[in-house]
Design an enzyme around this catalytic site. Structure first.
Site, mmCIF file in Angstrom:
data_model
loop_
_atom_site.group_PDB
_atom_site.id
_atom_site.type_symbol
_atom_site.label_atom_id
_atom_site.label_comp_id
_atom_site.label_asym_id
_atom_site.label_seq_id
_atom_site.Cartn_x
_atom_site.Cartn_y
_atom_site.Cartn_z
ATOM 1 N N SER A 193 0.982 -4.574 1.336
ATOM 2 C CA SER A 193 2.028 -4.592 2.362
ATOM 3 C C SER A 193 2.844 -3.319 2.260
ATOM 4 O O SER A 193 2.996 -2.743 1.177
ATOM 5 C CB SER A 193 2.950 -5.801 2.173
ATOM 6 O OG SER A 193 4.061 -5.731 3.045
ATOM 7 N N TYR A 239 9.068 -10.664 -2.503
ATOM 8 C CA TYR A 239 7.826 -10.362 -1.782
ATOM 9 C C TYR A 239 7.414 -8.915 -2.044
ATOM 10 O O TYR A 239 6.236 -8.636 -2.330
ATOM 11 C CB TYR A 239 8.025 -10.598 -0.289
ATOM 12 C CG TYR A 239 6.804 -10.310 0.543
ATOM 13 C CD1 TYR A 239 5.705 -11.164 0.507
ATOM 14 C CD2 TYR A 239 6.722 -9.182 1.349
ATOM 15 C CE1 TYR A 239 4.567 -10.905 1.247
ATOM 16 C CE2 TYR A 239 5.593 -8.911 2.103
ATOM 17 C CZ TYR A 239 4.518 -9.772 2.051
ATOM 18 O OH TYR A 239 3.390 -9.501 2.792
#
Length: 271
Positions: free
Chosen positions: A151, A164
């Site tokens: 990501s 995250y």
């Protein structure tokens, strides 16, 4: 089908590809694109019903061989058992796509400890465990490709995504080290770093819908991402960064993080 694509399809038809988190979102689109390219599929997800649905669809559309494995990657014992079964039942595994992921976009001080554990386990530890189980197969073959769905959050940390971002930063670091270790053995490692993508990931990460709405104009479409990922198989590609302008932005951030946080603070706080 052009001659080049036909040859690629015939070559892929002899190879098997393992995808985690394959029942929905990007995982599902990866399965569709891989089936269209002729790969034999090994699909992993928590939902057996959804796995059966996609297997029926792929068999009907592409007449491809699909093997299903029900496993919750957040359960270490269940995941290890599934990995042992996968290795036991498949003498050859050519591609591993560590796709399964979860996130909770909220302030760290408002994050439940179980959410921290789930995020790190599913996004990071489970991917490492899958790699540990499958790499001996690839090394024995003398060929293989490990693809990590990372990501942009792993490159540029933002508010409400500290955990995250940490999980994806971990995967990027792991991939960079693993790539160097495997280079002499014919096994490629590619990290796919994505910005916001239009999937059900946000149902859990951002139930309010505010971040999805704020990111709507540059949301990635999972089918297009899947096409790019599958087309990269077999190529010695270090990273795929999408959208490309975010990839450029992440490099600027690495050079001048303090200035970037000042200039982009408003954008970072859209979660």
């Amino acid at each position: 089908m052009g001659k080049q694509k036909e040859v690629q399809h015939m070559e892929a038809n002899k190879k098997s590809l393992l995808i985690t988190g394959a029942s929905s979102g990007l995982g599902r689109e990866l399965a569709v694109e891989a089936a269209a390219a002729g790969y034999q599929l090994l699909l992993v997800a928590r939902s057996e019903d959804k796995l059966k649905q996609i297997a029926e669809e792929l068999n009907e559309r592409f007449q491809t061989n699909v093997t299903l494995y029900k496993a919750d990657l957040n359960n270490p014992d269940e995941w290890q058992s599934a990995l042992q079964q996968i290795v036991r039942e498949n003498q050859r595994i050519d591609v591993l796509i560590n796709n399964a992921g979860v996130g909770y976009f909220r302030l760290f001080t408002d994050t439940d400890p179980t959410q921290i554990e789930t995020t790190m386990r599913v996004n990071s530890l489970a991917a490492m465990e899958a790699s540990a189980a499958i790499l001996p197969v690839m090394l024995k073959q003398g060929t293989g490709h490990v693809i990590m769905i990372g990501s942009m959050a792993g490159k540029v940390a933002t508010p409400k995504a500290a955990v995250y971002g940490a999980s994806k930063h971990s995967i990027i670091g792991f991939s960079n080290g693993l790539r160097q270790e495997l280079k002499p053995y014919g096994v490629h490692v590619t990290t796919v770093n994505l910005g916001p993508m239009d999937t059900n990931f946000f149902d859990t990460a951002d139930p309010s819908g505010r971040y999805r709405e704020a990111s709507a104009r540059y949301m990635l479409q999972p089918d297009k991402v899947a096409r790019k990922v599958i087309s990269s198989i077999g190529k010695n590609k270090r990273e795929i960064n999408l959208p490309s302008w975010m990839g450029i932005g992440s490099k600027v951030y690495q050079l001048m993080p303090g200035l970037a946080e000042i200039l982009l603070g408003k954008q970072f706080n859209k979660k």
